[in-house]
Motif scaffolding. Structure first.
Motif, PDB file in Angstrom:
ATOM      1  N   ALA A  43       4.043   9.648 -11.268  1.00  0.00           N
ATOM      2  CA  ALA A  43       3.644  10.076 -12.614  1.00  0.00           C
ATOM      3  C   ALA A  43       2.527   9.197 -13.171  1.00  0.00           C
ATOM      4  N   LYS A  44       2.649   7.898 -12.989  1.00  0.00           N
ATOM      5  CA  LYS A  44       1.673   6.971 -13.570  1.00  0.00           C
ATOM      6  C   LYS A  44       0.420   6.813 -12.717  1.00  0.00           C
ATOM      7  N   GLU A  45       0.571   6.753 -11.394  1.00  0.00           N
ATOM      8  CA  GLU A  45      -0.580   6.457 -10.548  1.00  0.00           C
ATOM      9  C   GLU A  45      -1.305   7.689 -10.035  1.00  0.00           C
ATOM     10  N   HIS A  46      -0.586   8.770  -9.759  1.00  0.00           N
ATOM     11  CA  HIS A  46      -1.248   9.994  -9.296  1.00  0.00           C
ATOM     12  C   HIS A  46      -1.710  10.843 -10.477  1.00  0.00           C
ATOM     13  N   ALA A 108       8.594   6.365   0.921  1.00  0.00           N
ATOM     14  CA  ALA A 108       9.197   7.623   0.473  1.00  0.00           C
ATOM     15  C   ALA A 108       8.127   8.702   0.382  1.00  0.00           C
ATOM     16  N   LEU A 109       8.561   9.932   0.605  1.00  0.00           N
ATOM     17  CA  LEU A 109       7.722  11.112   0.374  1.00  0.00           C
ATOM     18  C   LEU A 109       8.358  11.883  -0.768  1.00  0.00           C
ATOM     19  N   VAL A 110       7.534  12.351  -1.696  1.00  0.00           N
ATOM     20  CA  VAL A 110       8.057  13.145  -2.796  1.00  0.00           C
ATOM     21  C   VAL A 110       7.135  14.339  -3.022  1.00  0.00           C
ATOM     22  N   VAL A 128       4.752   7.241  -1.136  1.00  0.00           N
ATOM     23  CA  VAL A 128       4.941   6.126  -2.050  1.00  0.00           C
ATOM     24  C   VAL A 128       5.496   4.970  -1.224  1.00  0.00           C
ATOM     25  N   ILE A 129       4.936   3.781  -1.413  1.00  0.00           N
ATOM     26  CA  ILE A 129       5.400   2.628  -0.638  1.00  0.00           C
ATOM     27  C   ILE A 129       5.983   1.574  -1.567  1.00  0.00           C
ATOM     28  N   SER A 130       6.878   0.782  -1.009  1.00  0.00           N
ATOM     29  CA  SER A 130       7.515  -0.280  -1.770  1.00  0.00           C
ATOM     30  C   SER A 130       6.945  -1.623  -1.325  1.00  0.00           C
ATOM     31  N   GLY A 131       6.696  -2.465  -2.298  1.00  0.00           N
ATOM     32  CA  GLY A 131       6.177  -3.793  -2.003  1.00  0.00           C
ATOM     33  C   GLY A 131       6.548  -4.758  -3.104  1.00  0.00           C
ATOM     34  N   PHE A 132       5.855  -5.879  -3.143  1.00  0.00           N
ATOM     35  CA  PHE A 132       6.148  -6.900  -4.148  1.00  0.00           C
ATOM     36  C   PHE A 132       5.919  -6.388  -5.569  1.00  0.00           C
ATOM     37  N   ALA A 133       4.991  -5.444  -5.737  1.00  0.00           N
ATOM     38  CA  ALA A 133       4.687  -4.899  -7.060  1.00  0.00           C
ATOM     39  C   ALA A 133       5.572  -3.705  -7.402  1.00  0.00           C
ATOM     40  N   THR A 136       4.481   1.950  -5.276  1.00  0.00           N
ATOM     41  CA  THR A 136       3.099   2.278  -5.591  1.00  0.00           C
ATOM     42  C   THR A 136       2.642   3.472  -4.764  1.00  0.00           C
ATOM     43  N   VAL A 137       1.615   4.152  -5.273  1.00  0.00           N
ATOM     44  CA  VAL A 137       1.015   5.294  -4.592  1.00  0.00           C
ATOM     45  C   VAL A 137      -0.367   4.853  -4.107  1.00  0.00           C
ATOM     46  N   PRO A 138      -0.515   4.576  -2.813  1.00  0.00           N
ATOM     47  CA  PRO A 138      -1.827   4.149  -2.319  1.00  0.00           C
ATOM     48  C   PRO A 138      -2.881   5.240  -2.539  1.00  0.00           C
TER      49      PRO A 138
END
Length: 148
Positions: A43-46, A108-110, A128-133, A136-138
């Motif tokens: 919602a926020k990044e894409h 994850a895929l959504v 969507v990938i998970s990391g330290f932040a 996020t959506v690359p």
């Protein structure tokens, strides 16, 4: 000294790899909140939704999927989509939708879609990938799946 560092590193990695068990009777997605965070990232990044200058249209979910999320925690303010709302029928065609995220080794895929009005919408599948932040959506990780 090296054996001590190796033991510390092994203990840290083992501790990080230990999955949290969900509480009895609570679905894992509700327990750990990943679904909400994944959807919020899209919602926020894409879509670039926020609470001030790009407010989202009403949100709807696919099938019987309906996570309970505290959207304000993610800086979002969704209202529920009501297909039976009174007033301008074109407003009932405005929504953003999300399917249940599917998790794999890459994150994850959504599946998601947005309708701006009659015959004015697009669907996507976002990685969507998970990391330290957090989640996020690359850049470039959402591909078109449908257009109306």
């Amino acid at each position: 000294m090296r054996p001590v560092l190796a033991l510390i590193a092994a203990a840290l990695l083992t501790g990080c790899a230990t999955p949290m068990e969900p509480a009895p009777g609570v679905p894992q997605t509700a327990q750990n909140g990943d679904d909400c965070a994944v959807i919020a990232a899209v919602a926020k990044e894409h879509y670039r939704f926020n609470t001030t200058d790009n407010r989202p249209p009403p949100i709807r979910f696919e099938s019987d999927y309906a996570p309970r999320c505290d959207w304000s925690r993610y800086g979002l303010a969704f209202e529920a989509w009501d297909p039976d709302a009174t007033g301008d029928p074109r407003q009932r065609v405005r929504w953003v939708s999300f399917a249940r995220p599917v998790y794999d080794g890459g994150g994850a895929l959504v599946a998601t879609g947005i309708m701006h009005g009659p015959l004015a919408g697009m669907g996507y599948e976002c990685r969507v990938i998970s990391g330290f932040a957090g989640w996020t959506v690359p850049e470039g990780s959402c591909r078109n799946t449908w257009v109306s």
